[in-house]
Design an enzyme around this catalytic site. Structure first.
Site, PDB file in Angstrom:
ATOM      1  N   HIS A 167      -1.584  -1.420  -4.052  1.00 18.79           N
ATOM      2  CA  HIS A 167      -2.803  -0.950  -3.380  1.00 18.79           C
ATOM      3  C   HIS A 167      -2.738   0.573  -3.251  1.00 18.79           C
ATOM      4  O   HIS A 167      -1.789   1.135  -2.698  1.00 18.79           O
ATOM      5  CB  HIS A 167      -2.882  -1.607  -2.006  1.00 18.79           C
ATOM      6  CG  HIS A 167      -4.151  -1.309  -1.258  1.00 18.79           C
ATOM      7  ND1 HIS A 167      -5.339  -1.954  -1.501  1.00 18.79           N
ATOM      8  CD2 HIS A 167      -4.414  -0.425  -0.263  1.00 18.79           C
ATOM      9  CE1 HIS A 167      -6.272  -1.502  -0.686  1.00 18.79           C
ATOM     10  NE2 HIS A 167      -5.739  -0.559   0.072  1.00 18.79           N
TER      11      HIS A 167
ATOM     12  N   SER B  57       0.845  -1.186   0.000  1.00 20.40           N
ATOM     13  CA  SER B  57       0.000   0.000   0.000  1.00 20.40           C
ATOM     14  C   SER B  57       0.885   1.242   0.000  1.00 20.40           C
ATOM     15  O   SER B  57       1.630   1.483   0.959  1.00 20.40           O
ATOM     16  CB  SER B  57      -0.885   0.010   1.250  1.00 20.40           C
ATOM     17  OG  SER B  57      -1.438   1.304   1.414  1.00 20.40           O
TER      18      SER B  57
ATOM     19  N   MET C 112      -8.679   8.794  -0.521  1.00 17.68           N
ATOM     20  CA  MET C 112      -9.448   9.327   0.624  1.00 17.68           C
ATOM     21  C   MET C 112      -9.857  10.768   0.339  1.00 17.68           C
ATOM     22  O   MET C 112      -9.083  11.539  -0.232  1.00 17.68           O
ATOM     23  CB  MET C 112      -8.585   9.306   1.882  1.00 17.68           C
ATOM     24  CG  MET C 112      -7.969   7.955   2.199  1.00 17.68           C
ATOM     25  SD  MET C 112      -7.133   7.983   3.784  1.00 17.68           S
ATOM     26  CE  MET C 112      -6.307   6.387   3.764  1.00 17.68           C
TER      27      MET C 112
ATOM     28  N   GLY D 291      -8.415   5.232   7.108  1.00 15.35           N
ATOM     29  CA  GLY D 291      -8.012   6.635   7.166  1.00 15.35           C
ATOM     30  C   GLY D 291      -6.510   6.816   7.319  1.00 15.35           C
ATOM     31  O   GLY D 291      -5.951   7.766   6.803  1.00 15.35           O
ATOM     32  N   PHE D 292      -5.876   5.875   8.013  1.00 20.05           N
ATOM     33  CA  PHE D 292      -4.456   6.067   8.310  1.00 20.05           C
ATOM     34  C   PHE D 292      -3.701   4.741   8.260  1.00 20.05           C
ATOM     35  O   PHE D 292      -4.288   3.687   8.540  1.00 20.05           O
ATOM     36  CB  PHE D 292      -4.280   6.689   9.701  1.00 20.05           C
ATOM     37  CG  PHE D 292      -5.011   8.004   9.835  1.00 20.05           C
ATOM     38  CD1 PHE D 292      -4.437   9.181   9.373  1.00 20.05           C
ATOM     39  CD2 PHE D 292      -6.287   8.042  10.360  1.00 20.05           C
ATOM     40  CE1 PHE D 292      -5.136  10.387   9.451  1.00 20.05           C
ATOM     41  CE2 PHE D 292      -6.990   9.240  10.444  1.00 20.05           C
ATOM     42  CZ  PHE D 292      -6.412  10.417   9.994  1.00 20.05           C
ATOM     43  N   GLY D 293      -2.411   4.837   7.950  1.00 28.37           N
ATOM     44  CA  GLY D 293      -1.555   3.656   7.995  1.00 28.37           C
ATOM     45  C   GLY D 293      -1.014   3.473   9.416  1.00 28.37           C
ATOM     46  O   GLY D 293      -1.198   4.339  10.285  1.00 28.37           O
ATOM     47  N   GLY D 294      -0.371   2.358   9.623  1.00 32.45           N
ATOM     48  CA  GLY D 294       0.345   2.132  10.877  1.00 32.45           C
ATOM     49  C   GLY D 294      -0.516   1.930  12.110  1.00 32.45           C
ATOM     50  O   GLY D 294      -0.041   2.108  13.225  1.00 32.45           O
TER      51      GLY D 294
ATOM     52  N   GLY E 268       1.093  -1.562   4.265  1.00 31.87           N
ATOM     53  CA  GLY E 268       1.694  -0.251   4.045  1.00 31.87           C
ATOM     54  C   GLY E 268       2.914  -0.065   4.915  1.00 31.87           C
ATOM     55  O   GLY E 268       4.063  -0.140   4.455  1.00 31.87           O
TER      56      GLY E 268
ATOM     57  N   ASP F 252      -4.716   3.920  -1.935  1.00 28.07           N
ATOM     58  CA  ASP F 252      -5.758   4.392  -1.017  1.00 28.07           C
ATOM     59  C   ASP F 252      -6.229   5.785  -1.417  1.00 28.07           C
ATOM     60  O   ASP F 252      -5.454   6.741  -1.383  1.00 28.07           O
ATOM     61  CB  ASP F 252      -5.212   4.417   0.409  1.00 28.07           C
ATOM     62  CG  ASP F 252      -5.057   3.023   0.970  1.00 28.07           C
ATOM     63  OD1 ASP F 252      -6.044   2.270   0.949  1.00 28.07           O
ATOM     64  OD2 ASP F 252      -3.940   2.680   1.406  1.00 28.07           O
TER      65      ASP F 252
ATOM     66  N   MET G 136     -11.615  -4.631   6.261  1.00 26.79           N
ATOM     67  CA  MET G 136     -10.779  -3.634   6.938  1.00 26.79           C
ATOM     68  C   MET G 136     -10.494  -4.146   8.343  1.00 26.79           C
ATOM     69  O   MET G 136     -11.422  -4.414   9.114  1.00 26.79           O
ATOM     70  CB  MET G 136     -11.502  -2.281   7.035  1.00 26.79           C
ATOM     71  CG  MET G 136     -11.580  -1.483   5.759  1.00 26.79           C
ATOM     72  SD  MET G 136     -10.020  -1.216   4.890  1.00 26.79           S
ATOM     73  CE  MET G 136      -9.032  -0.355   6.113  1.00 26.79           C
TER      74      MET G 136
ATOM     75  N   HIS H 176      -8.643   1.507  -3.729  1.00 29.00           N
ATOM     76  CA  HIS H 176      -9.546   1.366  -2.588  1.00 29.00           C
ATOM     77  C   HIS H 176     -10.157   2.747  -2.338  1.00 29.00           C
ATOM     78  O   HIS H 176      -9.478   3.648  -1.838  1.00 29.00           O
ATOM     79  CB  HIS H 176      -8.699   0.860  -1.399  1.00 29.00           C
ATOM     80  CG  HIS H 176      -9.400   0.860  -0.077  1.00 29.00           C
ATOM     81  ND1 HIS H 176      -8.716   0.688   1.114  1.00 29.00           N
ATOM     82  CD2 HIS H 176     -10.707   1.009   0.255  1.00 29.00           C
ATOM     83  CE1 HIS H 176      -9.577   0.728   2.119  1.00 29.00           C
ATOM     84  NE2 HIS H 176     -10.782   0.922   1.639  1.00 29.00           N
TER      85      HIS H 176
ATOM     86  N   MET I 215     -12.111   5.339  -0.483  1.00 28.50           N
ATOM     87  CA  MET I 215     -12.672   5.724   0.822  1.00 28.50           C
ATOM     88  C   MET I 215     -13.240   7.120   0.649  1.00 28.50           C
ATOM     89  O   MET I 215     -12.710   8.113   1.163  1.00 28.50           O
ATOM     90  CB  MET I 215     -11.569   5.689   1.883  1.00 28.50           C
ATOM     91  CG  MET I 215     -11.179   4.276   2.274  1.00 28.50           C
ATOM     92  SD  MET I 215      -9.559   4.203   3.068  1.00 28.50           S
ATOM     93  CE  MET I 215      -8.519   4.095   1.625  1.00 28.50           C
TER      94      MET I 215
ATOM     95  N   ASP J 126      -6.829  -5.540   4.989  1.00 22.47           N
ATOM     96  CA  ASP J 126      -6.150  -4.242   4.927  1.00 22.47           C
ATOM     97  C   ASP J 126      -6.139  -3.604   6.312  1.00 22.47           C
ATOM     98  O   ASP J 126      -7.204  -3.305   6.871  1.00 22.47           O
ATOM     99  CB  ASP J 126      -6.917  -3.359   3.931  1.00 22.47           C
ATOM    100  CG  ASP J 126      -6.265  -2.016   3.670  1.00 22.47           C
ATOM    101  OD1 ASP J 126      -5.142  -1.787   4.168  1.00 22.47           O
ATOM    102  OD2 ASP J 126      -6.883  -1.198   2.961  1.00 22.47           O
ATOM    103  N   GLY J 127      -4.923  -3.379   6.835  1.00 18.65           N
ATOM    104  CA  GLY J 127      -4.775  -2.688   8.112  1.00 18.65           C
ATOM    105  C   GLY J 127      -4.057  -3.542   9.141  1.00 18.65           C
ATOM    106  O   GLY J 127      -4.570  -4.584   9.548  1.00 18.65           O
ATOM    107  N   GLY J 128      -2.863  -3.110   9.515  1.00 23.13           N
ATOM    108  CA  GLY J 128      -2.130  -3.816  10.560  1.00 23.13           C
ATOM    109  C   GLY J 128      -1.585  -5.174  10.131  1.00 23.13           C
ATOM    110  O   GLY J 128      -1.273  -6.006  10.982  1.00 23.13           O
TER     111      GLY J 128
HETATM  112  C1  DX5 Z   1      -6.001   2.541   5.717  1.00 19.67           C
HETATM  113  C2  DX5 Z   1      -5.675   2.053   4.349  1.00 19.67           C
HETATM  114  C3  DX5 Z   1      -4.617   1.027   4.280  1.00 19.67           C
HETATM  115  C4  DX5 Z   1      -3.291   1.410   4.878  1.00 19.67           C
HETATM  116  C5  DX5 Z   1      -2.853   0.224   5.656  1.00 19.67           C
HETATM  117  O1  DX5 Z   1      -7.166   3.273   5.690  1.00 19.67           O
HETATM  118  O2  DX5 Z   1      -6.823   1.520   3.701  1.00 19.67           O
HETATM  119  O3  DX5 Z   1      -4.442   0.531   2.953  1.00 19.67           O
HETATM  120  O4  DX5 Z   1      -2.296   1.733   3.947  1.00 19.67           O
HETATM  121  O5  DX5 Z   1      -1.738   0.580   6.346  1.00 19.67           O
HETATM  122  P1  DX5 Z   1      -0.936  -0.385   7.311  1.00 19.67           P
HETATM  123  O6  DX5 Z   1      -0.547  -1.587   6.511  1.00 19.67           O
HETATM  124  O7  DX5 Z   1       0.200   0.472   7.703  1.00 19.67           O
HETATM  125  O8  DX5 Z   1      -1.852  -0.725   8.457  1.00 19.67           O
HETATM  126 ZN    ZN Z   2      -6.540   0.467   1.747  1.00 24.93          ZN
END
Ligand code: DX5
Ligand code: ZN
Length: 222
Positions: A32, A7, A36, A141-144, A196, A34, A136, A65, A67, A174-176
């Site tokens: 991927h 991502s 937003m 909304g955010f990575g990490g 990501g 994102d 999800m 994706h 959002m 997707d996520g974590g």
């Molecule tokens: C979050 C995104 C993800 C994000 C995941 O809203 O949809 O695609 O990049 O990030 P990580 O892998 O860091 O959790």
């Molecule tokens: Zn995503």
């Protein structure tokens, strides 16, 4: 077959072409992206003009994706920009059936995304229409962010439904997704892993993609 989808949300936006090339060398098989809008989620990222540029620097499928609110209005623009897979949120689509038809009509692979609080059973009737279901495992909304544990039950339930209904849609998460969570995610039945922070966060995307994918394949006995 388990696949890794880096991502770019966590990549260095000033060097996207290089970052994508490195993640591809590390084994990434789709990118991927994102999207937003600052309304559906509390963050703003990129749109069709950037997708159009990415299309020129990689031959991998672009997994977009969305959002955003009113995604139907932007489906033609993403097709035009070169998106291959396009997913919309269940929570953003009052006429989900129509949205998925529109995506397919524009020549892209349709996907549906479920927020953590949205139950898998709600999409039962449209499962035959989708190429992928994106679970999800963080609030978008955010990575990490930290992986939400009960997502594993949702992945298992979806894998069970896929078997029962005799369908072939892919299960994307997707996520974590990271070294400490990937084995459980794969064993629950996921086959498309978005990552990501785990790929781009430490500045070594090639090595980090490679080792994350190796851990995923090991857990899947591939
Ligand atoms: C979050 C995104 C993800 C994000 C995941 O809203 O949809 O695609 O990049 O990030 P990580 O892998 O860091 O959790
Ligand atoms: Zn995503």
């Amino acid at each position: 077959m388990v696949e890794l989808l880096p991502s770019i949300l966590s990549a260095d936006f000033a060097h996207l072409a290089d970052q994508i090339a490195a993640a591809e060398r590390g084994g990434g098989t789709a990118i991927h992206v994102d999207v937003m809008d600052g309304h559906f989620v509390p963050n703003i990222t990129i749109g069709p003009p950037v997708v159009k540029c990415l299309r020129r620097v990689t031959s991998l499928p672009l997994d977009c994706h969305l959002m955003i609110e009113n995604p139907n209005e932007y489906i033609p623009a993403f097709a035009e920009a070169g998106a291959n897979w396009l997913s919309v949120h269940y929570e953003a689509c009052p006429h989900l059936h129509r949205s998925l038809q529109l995506i397919a009509h524009h020549g892209m692979k349709p996907g549906v995304v479920l927020n953590p609080a949205t139950r898998v059973e709600l999409i039962l009737d449209i499962l035959p229409m989708v190429h992928h279901v994106l679970i999800m495992s963080v609030n978008p909304g955010f990575g990490g962010q930290e992986f939400i544990g009960f997502s594993l039950d949702k992945i298992r339930r979806l894998a069970e439904l896929r078997r029962e209904l005799g369908l072939a849609f892919r299960i994307e998460v997707d996520g974590g997704v990271a070294h400490d969570t990937v084995a459980q995610i794969v064993q629950a039945g996921a086959d498309l892993l978005v990552a990501g922070n785990a790929v781009f966060g430490a500045g070594c995307p090639e090595q980090d993609a490679r080792s994350l994918l190796a851990a995923a394949r090991k857990a899947a006995n591939e």
